[in-house]
Write a protein that holds these residues in place. Structure first.
Motif, PDB file in Angstrom:
ATOM      1  N   ARG A 161       0.742  -1.224   0.083  1.00 36.81           N
ATOM      2  CA  ARG A 161      -0.035  -0.085   0.183  1.00 36.81           C
ATOM      3  C   ARG A 161       0.915   1.074  -0.172  1.00 36.81           C
ATOM      4  O   ARG A 161       0.509   2.150  -0.593  1.00 36.81           O
ATOM      5  CB  ARG A 161      -1.055  -0.045   1.041  1.00 36.81           C
ATOM      6  N   PHE A 162       1.919   1.203   0.757  1.00 29.61           N
ATOM      7  CA  PHE A 162       2.642   2.707   1.048  1.00 29.61           C
ATOM      8  C   PHE A 162       3.356   2.871  -0.626  1.00 29.61           C
ATOM      9  O   PHE A 162       3.161   4.081  -0.930  1.00 29.61           O
ATOM     10  CB  PHE A 162       3.783   2.627   1.914  1.00 29.61           C
ATOM     11  N   LEU A 163       4.044   1.924  -1.091  1.00 28.76           N
ATOM     12  CA  LEU A 163       4.604   2.252  -2.470  1.00 28.76           C
ATOM     13  C   LEU A 163       3.565   2.559  -3.361  1.00 28.76           C
ATOM     14  O   LEU A 163       3.896   3.537  -4.433  1.00 28.76           O
ATOM     15  CB  LEU A 163       5.573   1.045  -2.672  1.00 28.76           C
ATOM     16  N   PHE A 164       2.312   1.857  -3.455  1.00 25.59           N
ATOM     17  CA  PHE A 164       1.311   2.247  -4.361  1.00 25.59           C
ATOM     18  C   PHE A 164       0.837   3.709  -3.946  1.00 25.59           C
ATOM     19  O   PHE A 164       0.555   4.413  -5.066  1.00 25.59           O
ATOM     20  CB  PHE A 164      -0.085   1.297  -4.085  1.00 25.59           C
ATOM     21  N   ASN A 165       0.778   4.199  -2.895  1.00 19.89           N
ATOM     22  CA  ASN A 165       0.311   5.456  -2.667  1.00 19.89           C
ATOM     23  C   ASN A 165       1.207   6.563  -3.343  1.00 19.89           C
ATOM     24  O   ASN A 165       0.945   7.477  -3.861  1.00 19.89           O
ATOM     25  CB  ASN A 165       0.134   5.663  -1.168  1.00 19.89           C
ATOM     26  N   VAL A 166       2.712   6.068  -3.060  1.00 17.71           N
ATOM     27  CA  VAL A 166       3.594   7.086  -3.464  1.00 17.71           C
ATOM     28  C   VAL A 166       3.476   7.150  -5.213  1.00 17.71           C
ATOM     29  O   VAL A 166       3.747   8.177  -5.742  1.00 17.71           O
ATOM     30  CB  VAL A 166       4.933   6.471  -3.075  1.00 17.71           C
ATOM     31  N   GLY A 167       3.070   5.874  -5.888  1.00 16.50           N
ATOM     32  CA  GLY A 167       3.216   5.816  -7.180  1.00 16.50           C
ATOM     33  C   GLY A 167       1.944   6.806  -7.599  1.00 16.50           C
ATOM     34  O   GLY A 167       2.158   7.154  -8.725  1.00 16.50           O
ATOM     35  N   MET A 168       0.945   6.524  -7.022  1.00 23.02           N
ATOM     36  CA  MET A 168      -0.025   7.426  -7.480  1.00 23.02           C
ATOM     37  C   MET A 168      -0.229   8.879  -7.344  1.00 23.02           C
ATOM     38  O   MET A 168      -0.556   9.715  -8.313  1.00 23.02           O
ATOM     39  CB  MET A 168      -1.513   6.950  -6.826  1.00 23.02           C
ATOM     40  N   LEU A 169       0.760   9.315  -6.075  1.00 27.23           N
ATOM     41  CA  LEU A 169       1.050  10.744  -6.193  1.00 27.23           C
ATOM     42  C   LEU A 169       1.961  11.248  -7.138  1.00 27.23           C
ATOM     43  O   LEU A 169       1.909  12.239  -7.753  1.00 27.23           O
ATOM     44  CB  LEU A 169       1.768  10.979  -4.818  1.00 27.23           C
ATOM     45  N   VAL A 170       3.088  10.226  -7.690  1.00 30.52           N
ATOM     46  CA  VAL A 170       3.875  10.404  -8.696  1.00 30.52           C
ATOM     47  C   VAL A 170       2.994  10.557  -9.948  1.00 30.52           C
ATOM     48  O   VAL A 170       3.703  11.567 -10.827  1.00 30.52           O
ATOM     49  CB  VAL A 170       5.101   9.513  -8.564  1.00 30.52           C
ATOM     50  N   SER A 171       2.159   9.801 -10.154  1.00 29.70           N
ATOM     51  CA  SER A 171       1.516   9.506 -11.393  1.00 29.70           C
ATOM     52  C   SER A 171       0.386  10.677 -11.741  1.00 29.70           C
ATOM     53  O   SER A 171      -0.321  10.578 -12.592  1.00 29.70           O
ATOM     54  CB  SER A 171       1.103   8.132 -11.672  1.00 29.70           C
ATOM     55  N   ALA A 172       0.216  11.499 -10.619  1.00 32.97           N
ATOM     56  CA  ALA A 172      -0.851  12.425 -10.491  1.00 32.97           C
ATOM     57  C   ALA A 172      -2.450  11.642 -10.610  1.00 32.97           C
ATOM     58  O   ALA A 172      -3.339  12.217 -11.166  1.00 32.97           O
ATOM     59  CB  ALA A 172      -0.535  13.583 -11.620  1.00 32.97           C
ATOM     60  N   LYS A 173      -2.340  10.716  -9.672  1.00 33.91           N
ATOM     61  CA  LYS A 173      -3.600   9.899  -9.738  1.00 33.91           C
ATOM     62  C   LYS A 173      -3.946   9.822  -8.436  1.00 33.91           C
ATOM     63  O   LYS A 173      -4.286   8.561  -7.770  1.00 33.91           O
ATOM     64  CB  LYS A 173      -3.462   8.844 -10.393  1.00 33.91           C
TER      65      LYS A 173
END
Length: 422
Positions: free
Chosen positions: A282-294
């Motif tokens: 979950r943590f890395l997914f959240n970071v990825g969504m922030l970086v991807s503007a999602k």
């Protein structure tokens, strides 16, 4: 020859405390060698958090549009990696005069290496794997450097092996660690390496340390620049490779998954294109969504599935006079990426995924800049006697393995030879 006082002279000076530097430091220290480790980053406790990552992450441009991420901290980039591993290409290295067989056996005894057990794989990853196999892909588990015996469903970060544990072992055995140390060049006398110049933190004072053996393990992006600034001009003469990768993520209605060890499975589309599980916890997914503007997708984490496309591009590019990496992806590189994206889309849609989007293109570093048998010999020694290189910069381009385990073995191999000659 003695170049300084006893307190400033070491059996070995290791530049960098990442996978290779940490392994060499541990091996030499347990044999009672006097070791100095110079690490560019700090030594704060490692935390998997936005602030924790922000403090240690550093980006380097490797093409016009792509940057590579590295970590400045004790233990290097293992502080923020996925812990995926491949076995080292033993045959390739044997052909270069380097036998890693013994070193791999030792690494297996010291590092947790294995496939993630079925009961620790989340429904997202299982769903993706079922879809890939249904379409005929040879979807297999990958090796991971994870201590599954200590996993408690929450500590994804803590159970990954990190090079910092080897540094801690070296320190217990008497090694010296200096953090915030930026090495500018290697000192040499009549083609023999005798020490290094460095600064600490924001201080401008140039310090010198002297040693019998100097090992550059600063990472594939930093080591070639140090060599160049030290007078070795032919590094990166053949270019480098970066393994460009892109992710695809979609959501499956009704899916309610537990979390995952990302990268635990995958398949080769062909010799040039690889598909890998990209189901993060979950943590890395959240970071990825922030970086991807999602950011709106963060709330629906359990429904999301991801897959990564990684392609093999030819060696090329250069290290400019200004010390910058420069490379352009070709039309053929983009064709391979598009072929992989089409396959990844098919796997996701077959799994029932909707609202699929692509992440940004990322690179795997600037690897293979230094060639064994040309820039360094089979003992990993450069044209300067007593100066060695051991990090991702020396990985052969023919075998594009996930490098961590190979680097541990190379470092053990080098440490054996250094210990015998000191």
């Amino acid at each position: 020859m003695k170049y300084s006082n006893k307190e400033n002279y070491f059996d070995a000076i290791i530049v960098g405390s990442g996978t290779c530097g940490a392994t060499i430091a541990k091996e030499l220290s347990k044999k009672h060698k006097n070791v100095l480790i110079l690490e560019r980053g700090g030594n704060e406790p490692l935390k998997e958090s936005l602030m924790g990552y922000a403090k240690i992450s550093n980006e380097v441009r490797v093409t016009d549009k792509l940057k590579d991420m590295r970590a400045f901290t004790t233990g290097g980039t293992t502080a923020m990696y996925l812990a995926v591993a491949d076995l080292p290409p033993i045959k390739t290295f044997k052909n270069l005069g380097i036998d890693l067989t013994e070193d791999l056996e030792q690494a297996r005894k010291e590092i947790p290496i294995g496939e993630i057990s079925d009961d620790l794989i989340g429904d997202q990853a299982k769903k993706l794997g079922e879809s890939a196999k249904d379409l005929g892909y040879d979807w297999k588990k990958k090796l991971m450097l994870v201590d599954q015996s200590k996993f408690n469903s929450k500590n994804f970060y803590e159970v990954k092996w990190k090079a910092r544990t080897f540094i801690e072992s070296a320190l217990r055995d008497g090694a010296t660690l200096i953090n915030q140390a930026i090495v500018s060049k290697v000192l040499h006398d009549n083609k023999k390496a005798i020490g290094v110049e460095y600064t600490v933190g924001k201080k401008k004072e140039v310090l010198k340390a002297y040693g019998e053996k100097i090992i550059l393990a600063a990472g594939s992006l930093a080591t070639p620049i140090i060599l160049k600034d030290s007078g070795i001009k032919n590094v990166v003469s053949h270019g480098f490779y970066i393994n460009p990768s892109i992710g695809l993520i979609g959501s499956i209605p009704g899916l309610a998954s537990a979390e995952n060890f990302c990268g635990c499975m995958g398949a080769k589309l062909d010799d040039e294109i690889e598909l890998m599980d990209a189901n993060f916890h979950r943590f890395l997914f959240n970071v990825g969504m922030l970086v991807s503007a999602k950011p709106l997708r963060i709330a629906s984490y359990p429904k999301h599935v991801g897959i990564t496309v990684k392609v093999k591009e030819p060696v090329g590019g250069e290290l400019t006079k200004e010390g910058k990496y420069s490379k352009k992806l070709t039309e053929e590189d983009h064709r391979k990426l598009l072929k992989g994206i089409d396959a990844a889309n098919e796997v996701l849609k077959n799994a029932g995924a909707r609202k699929i989007f692509k992440t940004g293109l990322i690179s795997g570093g600037a690897l293979g800049t230094i060639k064994i048998k040309e820039h360094i010999d089979e003992k990993l020694q450069t044209e300067y006697e007593g100066l060695y290189v051991c990090d991702g910069s020396i990985l052969p381009e023919s075998d594009r393995v996930t490098p961590t385990l190979t680097l541990v073995c190379l470092a053990k191999y080098l440490a054996r030879h250094l210990a015998a000659s000191l």
